[in-house]
Motif scaffolding. Structure first.
Motif, PDB file in Angstrom:
ATOM      1  N   THR A 242      38.936  19.016 -36.157  1.00  0.00           N
ATOM      2  CA  THR A 242      40.308  18.791 -36.625  1.00  0.00           C
ATOM      3  C   THR A 242      41.286  19.509 -35.702  1.00  0.00           C
ATOM      4  O   THR A 242      40.904  20.438 -34.975  1.00  0.00           O
ATOM      5  N   ILE A 243      42.525  19.097 -35.751  1.00  0.00           N
ATOM      6  CA  ILE A 243      43.584  19.794 -35.032  1.00  0.00           C
ATOM      7  C   ILE A 243      43.844  21.116 -35.766  1.00  0.00           C
ATOM      8  O   ILE A 243      43.892  21.151 -36.998  1.00  0.00           O
ATOM      9  N   ASN A 244      43.957  22.181 -35.003  1.00  0.00           N
ATOM     10  CA  ASN A 244      44.167  23.551 -35.526  1.00  0.00           C
ATOM     11  C   ASN A 244      42.940  24.063 -36.287  1.00  0.00           C
ATOM     12  O   ASN A 244      43.005  25.111 -36.927  1.00  0.00           O
ATOM     13  N   GLY A 245      41.838  23.295 -36.290  1.00  0.00           N
ATOM     14  CA  GLY A 245      40.629  23.745 -36.981  1.00  0.00           C
ATOM     15  C   GLY A 245      40.776  23.780 -38.491  1.00  0.00           C
ATOM     16  O   GLY A 245      40.007  24.460 -39.182  1.00  0.00           O
ATOM     17  N   ILE A 246      41.741  23.023 -39.035  1.00  0.00           N
ATOM     18  CA  ILE A 246      41.906  23.062 -40.491  1.00  0.00           C
ATOM     19  C   ILE A 246      40.727  22.342 -41.153  1.00  0.00           C
ATOM     20  O   ILE A 246      40.083  21.488 -40.548  1.00  0.00           O
ATOM     21  N   GLY A 247      40.451  22.681 -42.381  1.00  0.00           N
ATOM     22  CA  GLY A 247      39.360  22.036 -43.103  1.00  0.00           C
ATOM     23  C   GLY A 247      38.871  22.897 -44.236  1.00  0.00           C
ATOM     24  O   GLY A 247      39.357  24.022 -44.441  1.00  0.00           O
ATOM     25  N   GLU A 248      37.899  22.376 -44.967  1.00  0.00           N
ATOM     26  CA  GLU A 248      37.318  23.074 -46.122  1.00  0.00           C
ATOM     27  C   GLU A 248      37.071  24.558 -45.828  1.00  0.00           C
ATOM     28  O   GLU A 248      36.592  24.908 -44.738  1.00  0.00           O
ATOM     29  N   ARG A 249      37.345  25.401 -46.767  1.00  0.00           N
ATOM     30  CA  ARG A 249      37.111  26.861 -46.667  1.00  0.00           C
ATOM     31  C   ARG A 249      37.680  27.450 -45.366  1.00  0.00           C
ATOM     32  O   ARG A 249      38.866  27.425 -45.153  1.00  0.00           O
ATOM     33  N   ALA A 250      36.766  27.897 -44.474  1.00  0.00           N
ATOM     34  CA  ALA A 250      37.238  28.520 -43.224  1.00  0.00           C
ATOM     35  C   ALA A 250      37.550  27.478 -42.155  1.00  0.00           C
ATOM     36  O   ALA A 250      37.872  27.824 -41.015  1.00  0.00           O
TER      37      ALA A 250
ATOM     38  N   PHE B 159      25.834   7.797 -39.866  1.00  0.00           N
ATOM     39  CA  PHE B 159      25.156   8.418 -41.001  1.00  0.00           C
ATOM     40  C   PHE B 159      25.296   9.933 -40.907  1.00  0.00           C
ATOM     41  O   PHE B 159      25.081  10.512 -39.847  1.00  0.00           O
ATOM     42  N   TYR B 160      25.691  10.597 -42.012  1.00  0.00           N
ATOM     43  CA  TYR B 160      25.724  12.065 -42.010  1.00  0.00           C
ATOM     44  C   TYR B 160      24.618  12.623 -42.902  1.00  0.00           C
ATOM     45  O   TYR B 160      24.429  12.179 -44.025  1.00  0.00           O
ATOM     46  N   ALA B 161      23.881  13.587 -42.354  1.00  0.00           N
ATOM     47  CA  ALA B 161      22.819  14.271 -43.095  1.00  0.00           C
ATOM     48  C   ALA B 161      23.419  15.592 -43.573  1.00  0.00           C
ATOM     49  O   ALA B 161      23.301  16.623 -42.900  1.00  0.00           O
ATOM     50  N   GLU B 162      24.076  15.540 -44.714  1.00  0.00           N
ATOM     51  CA  GLU B 162      24.835  16.716 -45.148  1.00  0.00           C
ATOM     52  C   GLU B 162      23.963  17.972 -45.227  1.00  0.00           C
ATOM     53  O   GLU B 162      22.785  17.898 -45.597  1.00  0.00           O
ATOM     54  N   ASP B 163      24.548  19.107 -44.869  1.00  0.00           N
ATOM     55  CA  ASP B 163      23.864  20.411 -44.846  1.00  0.00           C
ATOM     56  C   ASP B 163      22.650  20.413 -43.914  1.00  0.00           C
ATOM     57  O   ASP B 163      21.683  21.143 -44.135  1.00  0.00           O
TER      58      ASP B 163
ATOM     59  N   ASN C 158      27.865  24.143 -44.073  1.00  0.00           N
ATOM     60  CA  ASN C 158      28.251  25.459 -44.587  1.00  0.00           C
ATOM     61  C   ASN C 158      28.517  26.489 -43.499  1.00  0.00           C
ATOM     62  O   ASN C 158      28.615  27.679 -43.790  1.00  0.00           O
ATOM     63  N   GLY C 159      28.577  26.032 -42.270  1.00  0.00           N
ATOM     64  CA  GLY C 159      28.849  26.969 -41.165  1.00  0.00           C
ATOM     65  C   GLY C 159      27.813  28.064 -41.093  1.00  0.00           C
ATOM     66  O   GLY C 159      28.122  29.211 -40.784  1.00  0.00           O
TER      67      GLY C 159
ATOM     68  N   CYS D 129      30.732  20.781 -37.328  1.00  0.00           N
ATOM     69  CA  CYS D 129      30.471  22.171 -37.721  1.00  0.00           C
ATOM     70  C   CYS D 129      31.625  22.770 -38.510  1.00  0.00           C
ATOM     71  O   CYS D 129      32.790  22.490 -38.235  1.00  0.00           O
ATOM     72  N   HIS D 130      31.247  23.611 -39.458  1.00  0.00           N
ATOM     73  CA  HIS D 130      32.254  24.348 -40.226  1.00  0.00           C
ATOM     74  C   HIS D 130      32.260  25.804 -39.770  1.00  0.00           C
ATOM     75  O   HIS D 130      31.323  26.280 -39.141  1.00  0.00           O
ATOM     76  N   ASN D 131      33.350  26.492 -40.119  1.00  0.00           N
ATOM     77  CA  ASN D 131      33.655  27.761 -39.457  1.00  0.00           C
ATOM     78  C   ASN D 131      33.449  28.990 -40.335  1.00  0.00           C
ATOM     79  O   ASN D 131      34.085  30.015 -40.122  1.00  0.00           O
TER      80      ASN D 131
END
Ligand code: KIV
Ligand code: ZN
Length: 397
Positions: free
Chosen positions: A231-239, A141-145, A175-176, A206-208
């Protein structure tokens, strides 16, 4: 088998959160190739996609489920029956299937994304977990934000979804936003205040946005989380997302943390290059662990120290992450020691005076040319006309 309390599970979302990046979309065969390499890397869970989002994503989850043997294959859903039904169908061939369902947990999301109330959202979360549990045993289960959520409400939500059957509870800093101590405290609060927390694994995602994704993930692990998402190389949404290679190498470099994964770290470099090529996403040269400069030494002081003993300037062995080798880059900031090292590598042994002379001419060259190659060095020691003096190649003696 006894459960190892210090084992950290690695959840890779390169093919889901990573692939959401504009321009990074992959075909199903490309995703299968990456999934196979993720399996070879030793990740525990592969988030293969968000099946309801498109027929292509659905098919990728189906095909990845067929080829992946060891890791759990996970599919993302929102907290509704339609998404869950599609994800269950996509996972039909998975040997170890997992549904990853969830909903917003911050007041910001509850009010301004769902136009709802805390009570109603909690009910929807529980319903989704119960519904998914009818088809698949392993439910995350993910508790977004969650990074911005009220911690008491978050604890209530987490307790309720564990009672409903969640085996893993993901606390995303979507949202990092958090500082490492804030995020770590949040994880510790859940560990200490959710009555049934021992029935589930806490996951960090976590987001960056503030460059803190890796630091926050480590803070979460130090406070009781035992699954890390990235993720590999830290790729993902926004930063981007947390870089798996960074977290794993931090745990390896700091045994004092007492945590370990089962990642084959020697596979990092090659996989990083594969993801970069297939996703058309350049790895910044100074990226930790896998950037092209991660093991390049360029200033004279560093080069001299490195050549005396590599550990003076190397906390990770390049070979431990599959990096070809450390490099001594020649620039106008390099010292004699670095020039001597490269000339000897090319077979030229110069005495003190010869080296002083070659170094003097090397500096003139380096001031005018950014990229000094072996050919330039050969010219430097071999050409009387250009540089006035020639030296002996010991390999030719
Ligand atoms: O960042 C996030 O909150 C997510 C969830 C869907 C897990 O990616
Ligand atoms: Zn995310």
């Amino acid at each position: 088998m006894l459960h190892d309390p210090n084992r950290v599970y690695v959840f890779d979302t390169t093919l889901r959160d990573g692939e959401q990046v504009p321009g990074c979309q992959l075909t199903t065969p490309e995703k299968i190739e990456i999934a196979r390499e993720l399996e070879a890397l030793g990740v525990d869970i592969i988030e293969a996609g968000f099946p309801v989002s498109s027929p292509g994503d659905f098919q990728s989850v189906v095909e990845i489920s067929k080829v992946v043997k060891e890791p759990t294959v996970c599919a993302l859903t929102r907290a509704n029956k339609g998404d869950i039904d599609v994800a269950v169908a996509a996972l039909q061939y998975a040997k170890h299937p997992r549904i990853h369902t969830g909903i917003g947990s911050s007041d910001m999301h509850i009010k301004h994304k769902f136009n709802s109330t805390r009570e109603e959202i909690l009910e929807r979360a529980v319903e989704a977990v119960k519904y998914a549990k009818r088809s698949v045993e392993d439910i995350e289960f993910y508790a977004e934000d969650a990074g911005r959520a009220d911690v008491e409400y978050l604890a209530k939500m987490i307790e309720a979804v564990i009672t409903a059957g969640a085996t893993v509870v993901n606390i995303p800093d979507t949202n990092g936003y958090c500082l490492p101590n804030q995020y770590g405290d949040k994880i510790r609060y859940l560990k200490e205040n959710v009555k049934n927390i021992d029935k589930a694994v806490i996951s960090v995602h976590c987001h960056n946005d503030l460059g803190l994704a890796t630091a926050n993930s480590i803070a979460g692990l130090q406070n009781g989380a035992r699954q890390v998402e990235g993720t590999i190389n830290g790729i993902g949404e926004r930063a981007g997302n947390t870089s798996i290679e960074e977290v794993v190498m931090i745990l390896k470099t700091h045994p004092i943390l007492g945590l370990h994964t089962k990642i084959n770290t020697k596979n990092f470099y090659e996989l990083s290059r594969m993801v970069s090529t297939q996703m058309r996403m350049v790895v910044q040269p100074n990226k930790a662990i896998v950037g092209s400069n991660a093991f390049a030494h360029s200033s004279g002081i560093h080069q001299d120290g490195f050549l005396k003993m590599r550990e003076n300037y190397e906390i990770i062995k390049p070979e431990d992450v599959g990096f070809p080798s450390a490099t001594i880059v020649l620039t106008a900031r390099s010292g004699r020691h670095a020039l001597k090292f490269h000339l000897e590598r090319l077979g030229y042994k110069l005495d003190k005076e010869e080296l002083a002379d070659a170094y003097h001419r090397f500096l003139t060259l380096a001031d005018n040319k950014l990229d000094i190659k072996d050919d330039d060095l050969l010219l430097l020691v071999n050409s009387n006309t250009l540089y006035g003096q020639s030296f002996t190649n010991v390999s030719n003696k």
